[in-house]
Design a protein around this motif. Sequence first.
Motif, PDB file in Angstrom:
ATOM      1  N   PHE A 110      41.110  45.485  43.924  1.00 31.13           N
ATOM      2  CA  PHE A 110      41.204  46.328  42.928  1.00 31.13           C
ATOM      3  C   PHE A 110      41.126  47.741  43.114  1.00 31.13           C
ATOM      4  O   PHE A 110      40.731  48.014  44.319  1.00 31.13           O
ATOM      5  CB  PHE A 110      40.152  46.130  41.856  1.00 31.13           C
ATOM      6  N   VAL A 138      34.899  44.913  37.049  1.00 23.19           N
ATOM      7  CA  VAL A 138      35.732  43.778  37.683  1.00 23.19           C
ATOM      8  C   VAL A 138      34.747  42.617  38.533  1.00 23.19           C
ATOM      9  O   VAL A 138      35.635  41.674  38.660  1.00 23.19           O
ATOM     10  CB  VAL A 138      36.626  44.407  38.656  1.00 23.19           C
ATOM     11  N   GLN A 177      42.283  46.249  33.911  1.00 22.00           N
ATOM     12  CA  GLN A 177      43.014  45.516  35.472  1.00 22.00           C
ATOM     13  C   GLN A 177      42.773  44.090  35.209  1.00 22.00           C
ATOM     14  O   GLN A 177      43.561  43.397  35.719  1.00 22.00           O
ATOM     15  CB  GLN A 177      42.454  46.200  36.419  1.00 22.00           C
ATOM     16  N   GLN A 181      45.545  41.046  35.230  1.00 22.27           N
ATOM     17  CA  GLN A 181      45.746  39.963  36.241  1.00 22.27           C
ATOM     18  C   GLN A 181      45.936  38.642  35.765  1.00 22.27           C
ATOM     19  O   GLN A 181      45.875  37.641  36.462  1.00 22.27           O
ATOM     20  CB  GLN A 181      44.425  40.270  37.253  1.00 22.27           C
TER      21      GLN A 181
END
Length: 182
Positions: A110, A138, A177, A181
């Motif tokens: 990331f 994340v 993010q 994904q």
Amino acid sequence: MQEIKLSGFGGQGIIMMGMILGKAATLYDNKYATLTQSFGPEARGGACSAQLIISETKILYPYLTAPDILVAMSQEAYEKFEPTLKDGGILILEQNLVKPHNHEGRVREFAIPATRIAESLGNRMFANMVMLGFVCAVTGVVPKEALVKAVKDTLPARVLEKNLTALEQGYQQGMAQLEQQQ
């Protein structure tokens, strides 16, 4: 148990990131944590890192063996510590300061322009809070609420609002993010 290495250069707030993340885990998430740190002789600009272990059970050995999560906020830190990251680990980069090699699927990667986001908030010193929010999103290593409480406990009131804004922006970037994904 999760082994986390936060790395960059002096003046980026690397050690502060480790302290806040450890505080969030221990005081507000009922976990155990250890923090060790290392840095060069320079006050600013030299390589530094914080090694953090977070566990559901007591930690018997306070040093990292191989990190599950590596945060690299400088190219030097990336070059030095990336080979130590476990296979399947999470690599988190300051995307404007680190040019990664091809990992060939060995790790989940990331990246966030933490310094640029901090500058848009008025001071690049907030980059560590942007990165901390991103790491929280994340990795899920601590709940966001615990992290916010730890930041409020740690930082003085005069800089709190901007740091919480930076933390939130990093967190939102991380969540975006993750959604991309999936």
